[in-house]
Design a protein around this motif. Sequence first.
Motif, PDB file in Angstrom:
ATOM      1  N   ILE A 186     -14.334   3.006   6.287  1.00  0.00           N
ATOM      2  CA  ILE A 186     -13.435   2.829   5.144  1.00  0.00           C
ATOM      3  C   ILE A 186     -12.103   3.462   5.536  1.00  0.00           C
ATOM      4  CG2 ILE A 186     -12.985   3.375   2.727  1.00  0.00           C
ATOM      5  CD1 ILE A 186     -16.023   3.589   2.332  1.00  0.00           C
ATOM      6  N   PHE A 187     -11.054   2.660   5.517  1.00  0.00           N
ATOM      7  CA  PHE A 187      -9.735   3.132   5.941  1.00  0.00           C
ATOM      8  C   PHE A 187      -8.770   3.133   4.772  1.00  0.00           C
ATOM      9  CE2 PHE A 187      -5.493   1.563   7.535  1.00  0.00           C
ATOM     10  CZ  PHE A 187      -5.026   2.821   7.908  1.00  0.00           C
ATOM     11  N   VAL A 188      -8.142   4.282   4.521  1.00  0.00           N
ATOM     12  CA  VAL A 188      -7.081   4.409   3.522  1.00  0.00           C
ATOM     13  C   VAL A 188      -5.770   4.564   4.286  1.00  0.00           C
ATOM     14  CG1 VAL A 188      -6.134   5.776   1.633  1.00  0.00           C
ATOM     15  CG2 VAL A 188      -8.613   5.445   1.821  1.00  0.00           C
ATOM     16  N   GLY A 189      -4.913   3.555   4.177  1.00  0.00           N
ATOM     17  CA  GLY A 189      -3.693   3.536   4.957  1.00  0.00           C
ATOM     18  C   GLY A 189      -2.471   3.978   4.192  1.00  0.00           C
ATOM     19  N   ARG A 247       7.433  -1.412   7.747  1.00  0.00           N
ATOM     20  CA  ARG A 247       6.879  -0.546   8.788  1.00  0.00           C
ATOM     21  C   ARG A 247       5.457  -0.099   8.447  1.00  0.00           C
ATOM     22  NH1 ARG A 247       9.534   5.116  10.713  1.00  0.00           N
ATOM     23  NH2 ARG A 247       9.057   5.667   8.550  1.00  0.00           N
ATOM     24  N   ASN A 248       5.228   0.284   7.201  1.00  0.00           N
ATOM     25  CA  ASN A 248       3.892   0.758   6.840  1.00  0.00           C
ATOM     26  C   ASN A 248       2.850  -0.346   6.969  1.00  0.00           C
ATOM     27  OD1 ASN A 248       5.020   3.210   6.341  1.00  0.00           O
ATOM     28  ND2 ASN A 248       4.663   3.215   4.126  1.00  0.00           N
ATOM     29  N   GLU A 249       3.227  -1.552   6.605  1.00  0.00           N
ATOM     30  CA  GLU A 249       2.305  -2.676   6.745  1.00  0.00           C
ATOM     31  C   GLU A 249       1.948  -2.899   8.215  1.00  0.00           C
ATOM     32  OE1 GLU A 249       2.075  -7.477   5.729  1.00  0.00           O
ATOM     33  OE2 GLU A 249       3.734  -6.264   4.992  1.00  0.00           O
ATOM     34  N   THR A 250       2.950  -2.791   9.083  1.00  0.00           N
ATOM     35  CA  THR A 250       2.702  -2.957  10.516  1.00  0.00           C
ATOM     36  C   THR A 250       1.820  -1.842  11.054  1.00  0.00           C
ATOM     37  OG1 THR A 250       4.818  -4.083  10.821  1.00  0.00           O
ATOM     38  CG2 THR A 250       3.804  -3.127  12.772  1.00  0.00           C
ATOM     39  N   LEU A 251       2.088  -0.613  10.627  1.00  0.00           N
ATOM     40  CA  LEU A 251       1.265   0.515  11.057  1.00  0.00           C
ATOM     41  C   LEU A 251      -0.182   0.338  10.597  1.00  0.00           C
ATOM     42  CD1 LEU A 251       3.469   3.701  10.568  1.00  0.00           C
ATOM     43  CD2 LEU A 251       2.387   2.943  12.686  1.00  0.00           C
ATOM     44  N   ASN A 252      -0.358  -0.068   9.351  1.00  0.00           N
ATOM     45  CA  ASN A 252      -1.721  -0.290   8.848  1.00  0.00           C
ATOM     46  C   ASN A 252      -2.445  -1.339   9.682  1.00  0.00           C
ATOM     47  OD1 ASN A 252      -1.507   1.589   6.781  1.00  0.00           O
ATOM     48  ND2 ASN A 252      -0.918   0.080   5.240  1.00  0.00           N
ATOM     49  N   SER A 285      -0.358  12.559   0.713  1.00  0.00           N
ATOM     50  CA  SER A 285       1.008  12.086   0.521  1.00  0.00           C
ATOM     51  C   SER A 285       1.279  10.859   1.380  1.00  0.00           C
ATOM     52  CB  SER A 285       1.991  13.193   0.891  1.00  0.00           C
ATOM     53  OG  SER A 285       3.325  12.751   0.800  1.00  0.00           O
ATOM     54  N   GLY A 286       1.803   9.803   0.737  1.00  0.00           N
ATOM     55  CA  GLY A 286       2.124   8.571   1.438  1.00  0.00           C
ATOM     56  C   GLY A 286       0.988   7.586   1.538  1.00  0.00           C
ATOM     57  N   GLY A 287      -0.196   7.970   1.068  1.00  0.00           N
ATOM     58  CA  GLY A 287      -1.353   7.100   1.162  1.00  0.00           C
ATOM     59  C   GLY A 287      -1.415   6.062   0.069  1.00  0.00           C
ATOM     60  N   ASP A 288      -2.124   4.990   0.315  1.00  0.00           N
ATOM     61  CA  ASP A 288      -2.269   3.889  -0.636  1.00  0.00           C
ATOM     62  C   ASP A 288      -3.382   4.217  -1.630  1.00  0.00           C
ATOM     63  OD1 ASP A 288      -2.449   1.476  -1.969  1.00  0.00           O
ATOM     64  OD2 ASP A 288      -2.374   0.250  -0.139  1.00  0.00           O
ATOM     65  N   LYS A 289      -3.025   4.322  -2.907  1.00  0.00           N
ATOM     66  CA  LYS A 289      -4.004   4.640  -3.941  1.00  0.00           C
ATOM     67  C   LYS A 289      -4.584   3.395  -4.609  1.00  0.00           C
ATOM     68  CE  LYS A 289      -1.888   9.101  -4.992  1.00  0.00           C
ATOM     69  NZ  LYS A 289      -1.286   9.985  -6.033  1.00  0.00           N
TER      70      LYS A 289
END
Length: 245
Positions: A215-218, A227-232, A178-182
């Motif tokens: 491999i990172f899934v953010g 905010r999510n872009e900054t966290l990634n 949940s909340g992850g980038d697909k």
Amino acid sequence: MRTLCGVAFSISLALSQAHAAGTVNVYVSGDSKAKTLTNAAHLIDVVGQPRLAQSWWPGAVISERQATAAQEQRQQSLLAQLDALAGEESGDSAAAVSALRRQLQEIRVTGRQKVNLDPDYVRVASGANPPLEGEYSLWTGPQPTTITVVGLVSQPGKKAFTPGRDVVSYLDEMSVLSGGDKSYAWVIYPNGDTQKVPVAYWNRRHVEPMPGSVIFVGFAPDLWGARNETLNADIIDSLTHRIPE
């Protein structure tokens, strides 16, 4: 190949004309203790050591003591942000953030210097052999046989590296939480370079990670903010500064 640039990647290898030679703690994979090299006047005095001739240099990391302290502070700040985010969420979203935080808490970071450590390159390239001043640590070893998946996925961790296998095929073994980038994932290569990789059915591209890559899934993009872009970006920065295992 896209490379994230920033203060954390600035070269702190001193360029002063008058300087004291550096001290380098050398960690070789498989050895229980570090070997301390003193009076290392230039980078080649470290990477050119005959005892390190079998090192796989794309995955080697050299760090500087003060930069390490700063990077560790950034790591603690990131973990605190994820704690706060998990507290704001509920249900599956909160569980996913907490799981990601646990993954990142297990990663040891250091003040990695973005510098090519291949001895042949250091010997011949202009500006590639700076003088050393202060305290450093070097991690080196053989070529890895795994890649590591980190992020908002159901099965993070080490996976056997298979030549020719692409990012999508590694991720096909698991689901996005949940909340992850697909639609996109990031590859953090052993030398610290990074690449954003399209992984959805509508945009997928064949990109093969090197052994030792992450491999990172953010987080998926925010609808109403950044905010999510900054966290990634903060997580990617942390992963590029990880200590090799």
